[in-house]
Motif scaffolding. Structure first.
Motif, mmCIF file in Angstrom:
data_model
loop_
_atom_site.group_PDB
_atom_site.id
_atom_site.type_symbol
_atom_site.label_atom_id
_atom_site.label_comp_id
_atom_site.label_asym_id
_atom_site.label_seq_id
_atom_site.Cartn_x
_atom_site.Cartn_y
_atom_site.Cartn_z
ATOM 1 N N HIS A 1 -9.847 2.039 -8.921
ATOM 2 C CA HIS A 1 -9.748 3.524 -8.813
ATOM 3 C C HIS A 1 -9.807 4.243 -7.474
ATOM 4 O O HIS A 1 -10.293 5.136 -7.180
ATOM 5 C CB HIS A 1 -10.342 4.370 -9.936
ATOM 6 N N HIS A 2 -9.564 3.198 -6.412
ATOM 7 C CA HIS A 2 -9.807 3.678 -5.050
ATOM 8 C C HIS A 2 -8.635 3.261 -4.248
ATOM 9 O O HIS A 2 -7.810 2.395 -4.486
ATOM 10 C CB HIS A 2 -11.317 3.049 -4.370
ATOM 11 N N CYS B 1 -4.321 -2.096 3.154
ATOM 12 C CA CYS B 1 -3.042 -1.566 2.871
ATOM 13 C C CYS B 1 -2.758 -0.016 2.818
ATOM 14 O O CYS B 1 -1.615 0.497 3.103
ATOM 15 C CB CYS B 1 -2.148 -2.198 2.147
ATOM 16 N N GLY B 2 -3.782 0.813 2.402
ATOM 17 C CA GLY B 2 -3.473 2.368 2.131
ATOM 18 C C GLY B 2 -2.883 2.601 0.961
ATOM 19 O O GLY B 2 -2.426 3.645 0.945
ATOM 20 N N TYR B 3 -2.560 1.798 0.023
ATOM 21 C CA TYR B 3 -1.727 2.039 -1.406
ATOM 22 C C TYR B 3 -2.657 2.448 -2.284
ATOM 23 O O TYR B 3 -3.903 1.759 -2.264
ATOM 24 C CB TYR B 3 -1.155 0.804 -1.498
ATOM 25 N N TYR B 4 -2.211 3.204 -3.188
ATOM 26 C CA TYR B 4 -2.831 3.602 -4.280
ATOM 27 C C TYR B 4 -1.887 3.820 -5.408
ATOM 28 O O TYR B 4 -1.047 4.702 -5.405
ATOM 29 C CB TYR B 4 -3.952 4.775 -4.262
ATOM 30 N N VAL C 1 -2.244 6.583 2.561
ATOM 31 C CA VAL C 1 -3.010 6.601 3.749
ATOM 32 C C VAL C 1 -2.116 5.548 4.452
ATOM 33 O O VAL C 1 -1.885 4.273 4.569
ATOM 34 C CB VAL C 1 -4.337 6.132 3.920
ATOM 35 N N PRO C 2 -1.319 6.240 5.525
ATOM 36 C CA PRO C 2 -0.429 5.143 6.541
ATOM 37 C C PRO C 2 -1.233 4.544 7.417
ATOM 38 O O PRO C 2 -2.285 4.838 8.045
ATOM 39 C CB PRO C 2 0.447 6.326 7.369
ATOM 40 N N GLN C 3 -1.142 3.100 7.328
ATOM 41 C CA GLN C 3 -1.652 2.243 8.098
ATOM 42 C C GLN C 3 -0.828 2.006 9.415
ATOM 43 O O GLN C 3 0.375 1.936 9.441
ATOM 44 C CB GLN C 3 -1.797 0.795 7.404
#
Length: 61
Positions: A40-41, A46-49, A55-57
């Motif tokens: 759940h984080h 990679c910044g994906y959820y 979050v763009p990497q």
């Protein structure tokens, strides 16, 4: 005032503390990149959820 009648032995003290150890944190594998992440984080690599980029990497980094 409550005062103990005799000293509690180290064995009994340590048996009482048997369940006080820290538990290992749960981890999941990121479906996008396969890295280990907290459940759940947002994935830190990679910044994906939940299948979308949150979050763009930077590709240069």
């Amino acid at each position: 005032m409550a005062v103990q009648k005799s000293k509690k032995s180290t064995s009994r003290r340590n048996m009482r503390r048997a369940h006080d150890a820290l538990k290992a944190t749960g981890t999941h594998e990121c479906p996008q990149c396969g890295e280990i992440k907290r459940p759940h984080h947002i994935c830190p690599s990679c910044g994906y959820y939940d299948g979308r980029e949150v979050v763009p990497q930077d590709d240069a980094a």
